[in-house]
Design a protein around this motif. Structure first.
Motif, PDB file in Angstrom:
ATOM      1  N   UNK A 188       1.937   9.172 -24.428  1.00  0.00           N
ATOM      2  CA  UNK A 188       1.839  10.624 -24.431  1.00  0.00           C
ATOM      3  C   UNK A 188       0.472  11.084 -23.974  1.00  0.00           C
ATOM      4  N   UNK A 189       0.245  12.367 -24.070  1.00  0.00           N
ATOM      5  CA  UNK A 189      -1.050  12.954 -23.743  1.00  0.00           C
ATOM      6  C   UNK A 189      -1.992  12.757 -24.926  1.00  0.00           C
ATOM      7  N   UNK A 190      -3.217  12.377 -24.636  1.00  0.00           N
ATOM      8  CA  UNK A 190      -4.188  12.074 -25.696  1.00  0.00           C
ATOM      9  C   UNK A 190      -4.791  13.368 -26.242  1.00  0.00           C
ATOM     10  N   UNK A 230      -1.115   0.057 -18.149  1.00  0.00           N
ATOM     11  CA  UNK A 230      -2.168   0.287 -17.163  1.00  0.00           C
ATOM     12  C   UNK A 230      -1.782   1.406 -16.197  1.00  0.00           C
ATOM     13  N   UNK A 231      -0.533   1.413 -15.756  1.00  0.00           N
ATOM     14  CA  UNK A 231      -0.115   2.492 -14.863  1.00  0.00           C
ATOM     15  C   UNK A 231      -0.092   3.825 -15.612  1.00  0.00           C
ATOM     16  N   UNK A 232       0.347   3.816 -16.869  1.00  0.00           N
ATOM     17  CA  UNK A 232       0.327   5.039 -17.672  1.00  0.00           C
ATOM     18  C   UNK A 232      -1.107   5.565 -17.801  1.00  0.00           C
ATOM     19  N   UNK A 233      -2.053   4.658 -17.979  1.00  0.00           N
ATOM     20  CA  UNK A 233      -3.460   5.040 -18.071  1.00  0.00           C
ATOM     21  C   UNK A 233      -3.929   5.660 -16.753  1.00  0.00           C
ATOM     22  N   UNK A 234      -3.504   5.065 -15.631  1.00  0.00           N
ATOM     23  CA  UNK A 234      -3.868   5.603 -14.324  1.00  0.00           C
ATOM     24  C   UNK A 234      -3.267   6.988 -14.112  1.00  0.00           C
ATOM     25  N   UNK A 235      -2.119   7.253 -14.733  1.00  0.00           N
ATOM     26  CA  UNK A 235      -1.472   8.569 -14.633  1.00  0.00           C
ATOM     27  C   UNK A 235      -2.135   9.601 -15.548  1.00  0.00           C
ATOM     28  N   UNK A 236      -3.023   9.131 -16.436  1.00  0.00           N
ATOM     29  CA  UNK A 236      -3.709  10.050 -17.347  1.00  0.00           C
ATOM     30  C   UNK A 236      -3.142  10.117 -18.741  1.00  0.00           C
ATOM     31  N   UNK A 237      -2.200   9.216 -19.066  1.00  0.00           N
ATOM     32  CA  UNK A 237      -1.593   9.200 -20.398  1.00  0.00           C
ATOM     33  C   UNK A 237      -2.266   8.166 -21.289  1.00  0.00           C
ATOM     34  N   UNK A 267      -0.217   9.145 -33.652  1.00  0.00           N
ATOM     35  CA  UNK A 267      -0.442  10.508 -34.132  1.00  0.00           C
ATOM     36  C   UNK A 267      -1.382  11.301 -33.217  1.00  0.00           C
ATOM     37  N   UNK A 268      -2.057  10.611 -32.315  1.00  0.00           N
ATOM     38  CA  UNK A 268      -2.946  11.281 -31.360  1.00  0.00           C
ATOM     39  C   UNK A 268      -2.309  11.417 -29.978  1.00  0.00           C
ATOM     40  N   UNK A 269      -1.026  11.072 -29.878  1.00  0.00           N
ATOM     41  CA  UNK A 269      -0.294  11.206 -28.619  1.00  0.00           C
ATOM     42  C   UNK A 269       0.653  12.399 -28.727  1.00  0.00           C
ATOM     43  N   UNK A 270       0.439  13.387 -27.895  1.00  0.00           N
ATOM     44  CA  UNK A 270       1.188  14.640 -27.983  1.00  0.00           C
ATOM     45  C   UNK A 270       1.872  14.947 -26.647  1.00  0.00           C
ATOM     46  N   UNK A 271       2.682  16.009 -26.663  1.00  0.00           N
ATOM     47  CA  UNK A 271       3.285  16.489 -25.415  1.00  0.00           C
ATOM     48  C   UNK A 271       2.192  17.057 -24.501  1.00  0.00           C
ATOM     49  N   UNK A 272       2.393  16.975 -23.182  1.00  0.00           N
ATOM     50  CA  UNK A 272       3.577  16.424 -22.524  1.00  0.00           C
ATOM     51  C   UNK A 272       3.504  14.910 -22.386  1.00  0.00           C
ATOM     52  N   UNK A 273       4.684  14.314 -22.387  1.00  0.00           N
ATOM     53  CA  UNK A 273       4.792  12.911 -22.059  1.00  0.00           C
ATOM     54  C   UNK A 273       5.089  12.753 -20.578  1.00  0.00           C
ATOM     55  N   UNK A 274       5.268  11.528 -20.111  1.00  0.00           N
ATOM     56  CA  UNK A 274       5.575  11.305 -18.701  1.00  0.00           C
ATOM     57  C   UNK A 274       6.890  11.972 -18.295  1.00  0.00           C
ATOM     58  N   UNK A 275       6.941  12.439 -17.054  1.00  0.00           N
ATOM     59  CA  UNK A 275       8.166  13.020 -16.511  1.00  0.00           C
ATOM     60  C   UNK A 275       9.161  11.910 -16.190  1.00  0.00           C
ATOM     61  N   UNK A 276      10.382  12.286 -15.871  1.00  0.00           N
ATOM     62  CA  UNK A 276      11.409  11.302 -15.525  1.00  0.00           C
ATOM     63  C   UNK A 276      10.990  10.473 -14.327  1.00  0.00           C
ATOM     64  N   UNK A 277      10.369  11.110 -13.333  1.00  0.00           N
ATOM     65  CA  UNK A 277       9.907  10.387 -12.138  1.00  0.00           C
ATOM     66  C   UNK A 277       8.801   9.413 -12.513  1.00  0.00           C
TER      67      UNK A 277
END
Length: 199
Positions: free
Chosen positions: A176-178, A135-142, A26-36
Motif C-alpha cells: 500500500x501507500x506508506x 522491489x518492483x512495488x518499491x520502484x512504483x512508490x509503494x 498498519x502504516x500501509x494505506x490507500x491507494x494500493x496498486x491499480x489493476x494494471x
C-alpha cells in the motif's frame, strides 16, 4: 546498450534495492496498486528461479469483501491456540485482516511437480518471487511488508483458506501507500555474511 546506459540502469536498480524497507501493515494505506500495476507486479514475481518450472508457489489475494471472513479466521486461530484470549486480544486478531490495501497469502506446495525438488528449494523460489514483487512495488512508490505468525498453521485457518495437505501458508504480503516510516535500520556488511571456504 552503451556503457552509460548500463551504468544508469545499474544505479537505478541499486537504488531500488537500497531503499526497500519493511513497512508495518498498519502504516500501509490507500491507494494500493491499480489493476494494471498488480499485473506488472505478478509478472515480476513470475521471473523468480523455478527448478524444472514446477511453479510450487502461489499468491492467494484477499479481496476487500473477504476481509471480515479473514478476520474471523484470525479469531478462530487465536482461540484454538489460547482459549483464554480476552475480547480485546480477539479484536486485535480480527483487526489484522483490515490492514493494507493489497493483502495476499504466500502459499508453497510441497507436492506439486517433481517430488525430487525438495521443500527448501520450493521456499527459496517463493522467496525470490516475493522479493521481485516487493522491489518492483518499491520502484512504483509503494510500501511492502511481510507478516506471519502461529495463526497460519492453525487447522481452522488452513481449512478456511481451503489449503490441501501438501500446501503451506508461509506469510502474508502487504502492499500500500506508506503513511509513515521508521528510520532505516543499518544493513549488514558483506563480511558479516560472506565466508570463503577454508578461511
Amino acid at each position: 546498450m552503451s556503457d552509460v546506459e548500463k551504468e544508469n540502469q545499474l544505479l537505478m536498480v541499486s537504488q531500488v534495492m537500497a531503499t526497500r524497507q519493511t513497512i508495518l501493515p498498519k502504516r500501509l494505506i490507500e491507494p494500493g496498486p491499480s489493476a494494471v500495476e498488480i499485473e506488472k507486479l505478478f509478472l515480476a514475481a513470475s521471473t523468480a528461479p523455478d527448478h524444472d518450472l514446477i511453479n510450487p508457489w502461489r499468491f492467494l489475494v484477499i479481496p476487500a469483501h473477504k476481509r471480515e471472513d479473514l478476520g474471523e479466521l484470525f479469531v478462530q486461530a487465536l482461540s484454538e491456540r489460547d482459549p483464554s484470549a480476552t475480547d480485546e486480544q480477539l479484536e486485535q486478531a480480527r483487526d489484522k485482516a483490515r490492514r493494507s490495501p493489497l493483502l495476499m497469502v504466500l502459499i508453497v506446495d510441497a507436492a506439486k511437480g517433481d517430488p525430487e525438488i525438495d521443500m527448501h528449494e520450493r521456499v527459496l523460489s517463493a522467496g525470490c518471487a516475493v522479493q521481485n514483487f516487493m522491489l518492483l512495488a518499491n520502484a512504483m512508490g509503494y510500501g511492502t511488508g511481510l507478516t506471519s505468525g502461529k495463526g497460519l498453521k492453525a487447522q481452522s485457518f488452513r481449512s478456511g483458506l481451503q489449503l490441501n495437505r501438501s500446501e503451506h501458508a508461509i506469510c502474508f504480503l502487504n502492499v500500500g501507500t506508506v503513511s509513515s516510516r521508521k528510520p532505516f535500520k543499518p544493513r549488514p556488511e558483506a563480511h558479516q555474511f560472506v565466508q570463503v571456504w577454508g578461511d
